[in-house]
Design an enzyme around this catalytic site. Structure first.
Site, PDB file in Angstrom:
ATOM      1  N   TYR A  34      -5.011  -4.586   7.095  1.00 35.90           N
ATOM      2  CA  TYR A  34      -5.122  -4.900   8.526  1.00 35.90           C
ATOM      3  C   TYR A  34      -5.604  -3.668   9.293  1.00 35.90           C
ATOM      4  CZ  TYR A  34      -3.916  -6.367  13.251  1.00 35.90           C
ATOM      5  OH  TYR A  34      -3.984  -6.681  14.591  1.00 35.90           O
ATOM      6  N   LYS A 111       9.427   6.419  10.422  1.00 36.98           N
ATOM      7  CA  LYS A 111       8.866   5.161  10.935  1.00 36.98           C
ATOM      8  C   LYS A 111       9.334   4.041  10.001  1.00 36.98           C
ATOM      9  CE  LYS A 111       4.640   2.806  12.335  1.00 36.98           C
ATOM     10  NZ  LYS A 111       4.939   1.562  11.591  1.00 36.98           N
ATOM     11  N   CYS A 414       6.830  -7.978 -36.818  1.00 37.53           N
ATOM     12  CA  CYS A 414       5.830  -7.992 -35.751  1.00 37.53           C
ATOM     13  C   CYS A 414       5.417  -6.548 -35.456  1.00 37.53           C
ATOM     14  CB  CYS A 414       6.400  -8.654 -34.503  1.00 37.53           C
ATOM     15  SG  CYS A 414       5.175  -8.962 -33.221  1.00 37.53           S
TER      16      CYS A 414
END
Length: 495
Positions: A34, A111, A414
């Site tokens: 934005y 902030k 695996c």
């Protein structure tokens, strides 16, 4: 495209994004995206010397929702101008010097990234709480705000006073909530905003919000400095999170910003920058306001840690615990100066909760060195494809077992599991075999059939001869590191 057409295009896009953000609590882009288009629009307006009436550069916040009672603030709530580099901050300082002849003392504070609230007290009690809205009129959310446990319901001061601050969802509380939520919250900011702007206060209470006070609006009590306001807020029992400092020069202010940026990742709440204000209230009146910002304050924004991008595919990786982990393949996006093209989706249960599909535009968050994570869907693609649940291991093709939210490979041999276990066994926190990596584990597994810790500890120079990248020196170094690791402690051995 000519400049006027581009301005109209930017205004239409930004106004729609702002409507979704402020009025629907459903953002479809990150703040950084934005800001990028907003800055482009401001630059065009300065270049052309005019702005269109519908430009968001004239507006503070968004229109109040019709479903809430609306109320006019006693004193207007402004937005903050912003800067994103030290050079821009020094330019702001120079404007202050031009206005009053010198750079006065500045206050430095965090902030916070939540929902701005304005709480009116009279005779020591809460009379009304409202959102910022458009800065003049906000939504009355008194019942919702009263669910915030640590918010003082009464204060010693008996006059009329507006306490301003941020509704915050702490990150620890967000994680707790998402563990059991049927639909996880995308981020803490949305969680706070959605809770406050929910008509049912019971929903607000379930989120467990906090209120961080940082300013005083209207007051029949006189404050001469921001420091006095801060001390008043603390004395009356309000949470005032974050380091607060008063500095004498711009360099000290930037030192505060750098220090805060380093702390940011360890905080239990979101901040997206720091705020600098002229401390002296009398000087503020002299410096003045624009139609949108006070000229005596500025927000110094940090680099973004969240952006939006497109989910292109999902790969499944097998961990050493046999768990199948979904990895999101993304359209590359810059987050805080780092190009991100892969992110975790955690597990199959998380995919279902977040309702993510291939082709959707998604929120991606990157925090410090943590693996980037998909937080949720920003914009649904009507042609998106569901992420299929694998029925067999993508490596060894053994059947997959589902346990709760997780999928597991049932195979005994695996390769990724074996390689990961070897790498973990040799890691710094375990046996600390210097020079051993996952790549080394994969090479030894494929070429010398090392399948477990016993095989690794018994490997010989003969086994290593002829392997790619292994000369005499590297062989000696690895064997020496393995021998050294045999003299270890029990906690490292079983790590």
């Amino acid at each position: 495209m000519d400049k006027l057409a581009r301005m109209k295009e930017l205004i239409a896009t930004l106004n729609e994004w702002a409507r979704l953000y402020y009025e629907e609590d459903a953002p479809v882009v990150s703040d950084a995206e934005y800001d990028r288009l907003y800055d482009e629009l401001r630059a065009l307006e300065r270049e052309e010397g005019y702005s269109l009436p519908t430009s968001p550069t004239h507006r503070v916040g968004g229109a109040p929702k019709g479903k809430f009672e609306q109320s006019k603030h006693l004193l207007r709530l402004y937005s903050l101008d912003k800067c994103q580099s030290k050079e821009e901050f020094y330019e702001w300082c120079n404007r202050i010097v031009k206005a009053v002849g010198y750079l006065p003392k500045l206050t430095c504070e965090y902030k916070f990234d939540g929902l701005t609230l304005n709480i009116l007290y009279e005779n020591g009690k809460i009379v009304k709480a409202s959102t910022r809205g458009n800065g003049i009129v906000g939504e009355v959310v008194t019942a919702q705000v009263n669910t915030i446990k640590k918010l003082p319901k009464t204060i010693d001061y008996k006059g009329k006073i507006e306490i301003q601050g941020e509704g915050i969802l702490r990150l620890s509380r967000l994680n707790e909530y998402n563990l059991t939520a049927s639909e996880p919250l995308k981020n803490a900011r949305n969680g706070a905003a959605g809770a406050i702007r929910n008509l049912n206060p019971e929903v607000t209470a379930q989120r467990g919000l906090s209120f961080f006070a940082y300013n005083i609006g209207y007051s029949d009590k006189t404050f001469e400095t921001q420091t006095e306001m801060r001390e008043f807020l603390k004395k009356e029992g309000f949470e005032t999170e974050g380091d607060f400092e008063v500095v004498d020069n711009a360099q000290a202010a930037m030192k505060y910003a750098d220090k805060t940026g380093e702390k940011r990742e360890n905080l239990d709440y979101l901040i997206d920058g720091v705020v600098f204000k002229v401390n002296d209230v009398r000087l503020r009146e002299e410096i003045g306001f624009t139609e949108k910002f006070p000229k005596w304050a500025v927000a110094y924004k940090f680099k973004a840690d969240e952006m939006t991008t497109t989910l292109q595919d999902v790969e499944w990786q097998v961990s050493r615990s046999a768990k199948l982990n979904p990895i999101a393949i993304l359209e590359p996006v810059d987050i805080g100066g780092v190009t991100v093209s892969r992110a975790t989706l955690n597990n199959y249960g998380d995919i279902l909760k977040k309702k993510v599909k291939i082709g959707d535009k998604v929120f991606v968050r990157r925090s410090n060195d943590v693996i980037p994570e998909i937080m949720g869907v920003a914009i649904e693609n009507p042609n998106a494809k569901s992420i299929e649940k694998p029925t067999e291991c993508p490596v060894c093709h053994a059947p997959v077992k589902e346990v709760g939210a997780f999928l597991y490979c049932t195979g005994d041999n695996c390769a990724p599991q074996i390689i990961s276990k070897l790498d973990h066994f040799a890691s710094k926190d375990a046996m600390d075999i210097d020079g051993f990596s996952e790549k080394t584990a994969e090479l030894l597994y494929n070429e010398t059939h090392v399948e477990d810790a016993v095989d690794l500890m018994n490997i010989t120079a003969t086994d290593l001869l002829g392997l790619e990248g292994f000369g005499d020196k590297k062989i000696d170094n690895l064997l020496g590191a393995i021998e050294k690791s045999k003299h270890t402690t029990l906690d490292r051995f079983i790590f």
